[in-house]
Design a protein around this motif. Structure first.
Motif, PDB file in Angstrom:
ATOM      1  N   VAL A   1       7.284   2.081   4.131  1.00 33.88           N
ATOM      2  CA  VAL A   1       8.312   2.587   3.215  1.00 33.88           C
ATOM      3  C   VAL A   1       9.668   2.054   3.666  1.00 33.88           C
ATOM      4  O   VAL A   1      10.000   2.123   4.851  1.00 33.88           O
ATOM      5  CB  VAL A   1       8.321   4.124   3.188  1.00 33.88           C
ATOM      6  N   VAL A   2      10.414   1.468   2.738  1.00 38.50           N
ATOM      7  CA  VAL A   2      11.765   1.015   3.042  1.00 38.50           C
ATOM      8  C   VAL A   2      12.751   1.890   2.275  1.00 38.50           C
ATOM      9  O   VAL A   2      12.664   1.986   1.052  1.00 38.50           O
ATOM     10  CB  VAL A   2      11.970  -0.462   2.657  1.00 38.50           C
ATOM     11  N   CYS A   3      13.633   2.543   2.998  1.00 37.21           N
ATOM     12  CA  CYS A   3      14.622   3.412   2.348  1.00 37.21           C
ATOM     13  C   CYS A   3      15.867   2.598   2.037  1.00 37.21           C
ATOM     14  O   CYS A   3      16.446   1.976   2.921  1.00 37.21           O
ATOM     15  CB  CYS A   3      14.992   4.576   3.251  1.00 37.21           C
ATOM     16  N   ILE A   4      16.253   2.594   0.774  1.00 33.42           N
ATOM     17  CA  ILE A   4      17.356   1.763   0.311  1.00 33.42           C
ATOM     18  C   ILE A   4      18.441   2.655  -0.269  1.00 33.42           C
ATOM     19  O   ILE A   4      18.141   3.613  -0.976  1.00 33.42           O
ATOM     20  CB  ILE A   4      16.861   0.788  -0.778  1.00 33.42           C
TER      21      ILE A   4
ATOM     22  N   SER B   1      -2.687  -6.956   3.155  1.00 35.28           N
ATOM     23  CA  SER B   1      -3.177  -5.593   2.945  1.00 35.28           C
ATOM     24  C   SER B   1      -2.056  -4.560   3.068  1.00 35.28           C
ATOM     25  O   SER B   1      -2.237  -3.398   2.719  1.00 35.28           O
ATOM     26  CB  SER B   1      -4.283  -5.279   3.951  1.00 35.28           C
ATOM     27  N   ILE B   2      -0.914  -4.995   3.575  1.00 33.46           N
ATOM     28  CA  ILE B   2       0.218  -4.071   3.716  1.00 33.46           C
ATOM     29  C   ILE B   2       0.851  -3.826   2.355  1.00 33.46           C
ATOM     30  O   ILE B   2       1.055  -4.757   1.577  1.00 33.46           O
ATOM     31  CB  ILE B   2       1.263  -4.643   4.700  1.00 33.46           C
ATOM     32  N   GLU B   3       1.127  -2.571   2.089  1.00 34.84           N
ATOM     33  CA  GLU B   3       1.778  -2.219   0.827  1.00 34.84           C
ATOM     34  C   GLU B   3       3.218  -1.810   1.153  1.00 34.84           C
ATOM     35  O   GLU B   3       3.424  -0.939   1.996  1.00 34.84           O
ATOM     36  CB  GLU B   3       1.017  -1.052   0.203  1.00 34.84           C
ATOM     37  N   VAL B   4       4.178  -2.457   0.509  1.00 32.70           N
ATOM     38  CA  VAL B   4       5.585  -2.119   0.764  1.00 32.70           C
ATOM     39  C   VAL B   4       6.112  -1.276  -0.380  1.00 32.70           C
ATOM     40  O   VAL B   4       6.009  -1.661  -1.545  1.00 32.70           O
ATOM     41  CB  VAL B   4       6.446  -3.391   0.930  1.00 32.70           C
TER      42      VAL B   4
ATOM     43  N   CYS C   1       8.301  -5.894  -3.715  1.00 33.36           N
ATOM     44  CA  CYS C   1       7.754  -4.596  -3.316  1.00 33.36           C
ATOM     45  C   CYS C   1       6.620  -4.209  -4.261  1.00 33.36           C
ATOM     46  O   CYS C   1       6.623  -4.571  -5.427  1.00 33.36           O
ATOM     47  CB  CYS C   1       8.823  -3.522  -3.380  1.00 33.36           C
ATOM     48  N   ASP C   2       5.652  -3.459  -3.734  1.00 32.58           N
ATOM     49  CA  ASP C   2       4.532  -3.051  -4.562  1.00 32.58           C
ATOM     50  C   ASP C   2       4.883  -1.874  -5.465  1.00 32.58           C
ATOM     51  O   ASP C   2       4.434  -1.795  -6.597  1.00 32.58           O
ATOM     52  CB  ASP C   2       3.339  -2.677  -3.677  1.00 32.58           C
ATOM     53  N   ARG C   3       5.631  -0.949  -4.901  1.00 37.14           N
ATOM     54  CA  ARG C   3       6.010   0.222  -5.694  1.00 37.14           C
ATOM     55  C   ARG C   3       7.456   0.552  -5.410  1.00 37.14           C
ATOM     56  O   ARG C   3       7.994   0.181  -4.368  1.00 37.14           O
ATOM     57  CB  ARG C   3       5.150   1.434  -5.307  1.00 37.14           C
ATOM     58  N   ALA C   4       8.064   1.266  -6.348  1.00 36.29           N
ATOM     59  CA  ALA C   4       9.426   1.744  -6.128  1.00 36.29           C
ATOM     60  C   ALA C   4       9.478   3.194  -6.557  1.00 36.29           C
ATOM     61  O   ALA C   4       8.971   3.546  -7.617  1.00 36.29           O
ATOM     62  CB  ALA C   4      10.419   0.913  -6.924  1.00 36.29           C
ATOM     63  N   ILE C   5      10.031   4.010  -5.693  1.00 34.54           N
ATOM     64  CA  ILE C   5      10.081   5.448  -5.976  1.00 34.54           C
ATOM     65  C   ILE C   5      11.522   5.924  -5.902  1.00 34.54           C
ATOM     66  O   ILE C   5      12.230   5.642  -4.934  1.00 34.54           O
ATOM     67  CB  ILE C   5       9.207   6.227  -4.974  1.00 34.54           C
ATOM     68  N   LEU C   6      11.948   6.619  -6.946  1.00 33.57           N
ATOM     69  CA  LEU C   6      13.295   7.186  -6.966  1.00 33.57           C
ATOM     70  C   LEU C   6      13.179   8.700  -6.888  1.00 33.57           C
ATOM     71  O   LEU C   6      12.494   9.322  -7.680  1.00 33.57           O
ATOM     72  CB  LEU C   6      14.017   6.769  -8.250  1.00 33.57           C
ATOM     73  N   LEU C   7      13.795   9.275  -5.879  1.00 42.30           N
ATOM     74  CA  LEU C   7      13.827  10.732  -5.769  1.00 42.30           C
ATOM     75  C   LEU C   7      15.101  11.187  -6.442  1.00 42.30           C
ATOM     76  O   LEU C   7      16.196  10.835  -6.000  1.00 42.30           O
ATOM     77  CB  LEU C   7      13.834  11.158  -4.299  1.00 42.30           C
ATOM     78  N   SER C   8      14.964  11.898  -7.531  1.00 47.46           N
ATOM     79  CA  SER C   8      16.157  12.195  -8.308  1.00 47.46           C
ATOM     80  C   SER C   8      16.060  13.551  -8.964  1.00 47.46           C
ATOM     81  O   SER C   8      15.189  13.795  -9.778  1.00 47.46           O
ATOM     82  CB  SER C   8      16.339  11.109  -9.375  1.00 47.46           C
ATOM     83  N   ASP C   9      16.905  14.435  -8.587  1.00 49.61           N
ATOM     84  CA  ASP C   9      17.171  15.658  -9.339  1.00 49.61           C
ATOM     85  C   ASP C   9      18.404  16.328  -8.754  1.00 49.61           C
ATOM     86  O   ASP C   9      19.025  15.809  -7.831  1.00 49.61           O
ATOM     87  CB  ASP C   9      15.960  16.601  -9.381  1.00 49.61           C
ATOM     88  N   ALA C  10      18.742  17.482  -9.288  1.00 51.86           N
ATOM     89  CA  ALA C  10      19.999  18.126  -8.897  1.00 51.86           C
ATOM     90  C   ALA C  10      20.010  18.429  -7.395  1.00 51.86           C
ATOM     91  O   ALA C  10      21.025  18.235  -6.723  1.00 51.86           O
ATOM     92  CB  ALA C  10      20.198  19.408  -9.690  1.00 51.86           C
TER      93      ALA C  10
END
Lengths: 260, 339
Positions: free
Chosen positions: A4-7, A54-57, A79-88
């Motif tokens: 996981v890369v935190c951006i 085999s590494i998933e980024v 990157c294989d996936r991108a996740i946005l954590l978003s709420d109030a």
């Protein structure tokens, strides 16, 4: 194995203005960019992926929906996936709470062996997320301010910068690494990949509710803050005249200031 | 008389949390002497403690911590010094501070503290202000007010800590090392913490691109603006300065643009991603000036800029500027220097 890369998305320091009368940042004309040290972290993670497919980024960021742009860029970079954590709750949370939210999301992903991020965010300049995450993830080891990262035999090794010296350090996985910028250029995405990242790829949006976080249990934002803009540097003197005259005046001035 | 309306007006009575008092500093002895950065923090803590009416306690850890070094800390301004040889586990550090309840907890922003402070802060679920360049006390709230640079010092954020403890890491070199006072006395006590084995750290040769440009007195730097004129001009100017001032250390450097063009190796790049420098004189030839470049050169005592574009941002940061073509200005400068 997953990395996981935190951006973080920050205001481009080249485009912001500091208003001295308001003592505030004027971001009306500012562009938003990927925090440069995070770009180096992402680059290192993608190199690991190239060496071992085999590494998933997974790129992860948090904040308001506009932050999605840096995640699209991460997708375009490979990157294989991108996740946005978003709420109030996410928008309101400060360092301690953010680390809890991000750590919960990372745990939800399973099989994450390595978490990487830049050694600091250029805007706030604090550089504590890596160490905080390591605690929240269950006291993982943390490699701080490293360069030349390698993944070998279940260990992460890197060249660590501390007190103006360099050390080799190595920790077993799972671990957290915060990455230094180096003069080598990180990659930038191809145009076609950027278009694809918007047309075809998908940024997953997770909310803290879906992660099962009760916003009332997060540590409250604890610090009052204000901005202080230092007085402008005194404008320098432009030496006028023909090249010869200017050169003579300059050397005389430098000599009178005892610089040369 | 019913005064409950007063209570409503003033809000609920604040429940004083018991015991959070005194300023604590964590000092680290990697080597058999105290680090200047830790002493700077102790000195500042002394000032803060005097305005708060509190004590300064220091926890000295590290492989070389011993009673003599702990006594030294008293001499430099601490009221009590606790020491233990080794590197404590996170849990034992947490227990130690949960027991002693510091009101303010300070670390030097250097190896050790840079990692220990955020980890401890997260265990305490507590805010931490890093790279503090100014510390003061808001006497009304009894809170620590910290200024910390953002955007590499383009502005400062002033943060008031309201947590228990109030934690900060203090930037090196901002506060002076306090004077010794050999007449000071205080308690020195050994503490038993849970130690964790630390792998021996042996320094390695820095990678090739980290040559200490920092050591140079005068740096002549070139940028993309030299495309027409040729890189040789920068080298010539450096040589002329060297002839004039044979006893000074003179270095040639390049902006990111110059490195990208391949005129000079990345080991000589002055940029936030390369090296930051603090020479007495920095001459920027044909450098437009980017945020990263200013960040890397802001500590130079005197900056001279030569650029053909009068609107180049570098002129805003230079002490002296010459607007003109580098291929005309530099030969003229060399001539004057040689005459």
């Amino acid at each position: 194995m997953r990395i996981v890369v935190c951006i973080k998305q920050i205001l481009d320091p080249e485009t912001i203005k500091f208003s001295r009368s308001q003592q505030a940042i004027d971001d009306r004309l500012a562009t938003r960019i990927m925090n440069p040290p995070d770009r180096w972290a992402l680059d290192a993670a993608l190199r690991f992926k190239e060496a071992d497919p085999s590494i998933e980024v997974i790129a992860m960021s948090l904040g308001e929906p506009g932050v999605e742009d840096v995640l699209r860029e991460a997708l375009a970079l490979g990157c294989d996936r991108a996740i946005l954590l978003s709420d109030a709750a996410v928008v309101k949370a400060r360092a301690a709470g953010l680390a809890q939210i991000v750590a919960t999301a990372i745990r939800r992903l399973r099989n994450v062996q390595l978490v990487m991020t830049g050694h600091m965010a250029l805007d706030t300049g604090s550089g504590t997320l890596g160490a905080r995450l390591a605690i929240e993830l269950g006291d993982w080891p943390v490699l701080m301010n490293v360069d030349q990262l390698r993944l070998e035999g279940g260990h992460i090794t890197g060249l660590q910068y501390a007190d103006e010296k360099y050390y080799h350090s190595s920790y077993p996985l799972p671990a957290v690494a915060t990455v230094l910028e180096t003069p080598q250029h990180p990659r930038y995405p191809h145009g076609a990949d950027i278009i694809n990242a918007y047309r075809v790829r998908n940024v997953e949006v997770w909310s803290s509710l879906a992660l099962g976080i009760d916003p009332t249990t997060l540590p409250a934002p604890t610090t009052g803050r204000q901005l202080r803009v230092p007085p402008a540097r005194q404008l320098g003197l432009i030496v006028e005249g023909t090249p010869q005259e200017a050169a003579q005046t300059l050397v005389a001035m430098l000599r009178s200031r005892r610089v040369i | 008389m019913d005064l409950s309306f007063l209570e409503q007006l003033l809000g609920a009575p604040v429940e004083e949390e018991e015991g959070y008092r005194n300023i604590w500093v964590v000092a680290i002895a990697w080597e058999p002497h105290l680090r200047a950065c830790d002493l700077q923090v102790v000195g500042k803590a002394r000032n803060l403690a005097d305005s708060l009416g509190a004590y300064v306690n220091v926890l000295l850890i590290g492989d070389n911590a011993d009673e003599d070094l702990a006594r030294e800390l008293i001499v430099y301004g601490a009221d009590a010094a606790y020491w233990g040889a080794g590197y404590p586990t996170g849990h034992s550090l947490l227990d130690f501070f949960s027991q002693h309840k510091p009101e303010i907890l300070l670390f030097a922003d250097a190896a050790g503290g840079r990692k220990m402070a955020p980890r401890l802060a997260q265990r305490l679920k507590c805010a931490l202000v890093t790279h503090a360049v100014d510390l003061s006390i808001n006497a009304e709230e009894r809170s620590l007010v910290v200024a910390t640079p953002i955007y590499h010092g383009a502005a400062y954020r002033v943060v008031e800590c309201r947590t228990n403890p109030q934690m900060a890491t203090v930037q090196q070199g901002v506060f002076p090392v306090p004077d010794r006072d050999d007449w000071r006395s205080g308690d020195v006590e050994m503490v038993e913490l849970e130690w964790k084995p630390q792998p021996p750290l042996t320094p390695v040769e820095p990678p090739e691109y980290y040559i200490p440009l920092e050591k140079a007195d005068i740096i002549i730097a070139g940028g993309r603006g030299l495309r027409g004129a040729g890189w040789q001009l920068v080298e010539d100017l450096a040589a002329a300065v060297a002839r004039r001032l044979p006893h000074k250390a003179i270095a040639v450097a390049g902006s990111r643009g110059a490195v990208d063009e391949g005129w000079i190796g990345a080991e000589h790049m002055v940029d936030l991603t390369g090296r930051t420098v603090a020479p007495a004189l920095y001459v920027a030839c044909g450098i437009r000036g980017t945020f990263q470049h200013f960040g890397a050169t802001e500590k130079a005592r005197c900056i001279v800029a030569i650029n053909h574009n009068p609107d180049a941002p570098i002129f805003k940061h230079a002490d002296y500027g010459i607007v003109g073509e580098v291929e005309e200005i530099i030969p003229a400068l060399i001539e004057v220097l040689d005459s």
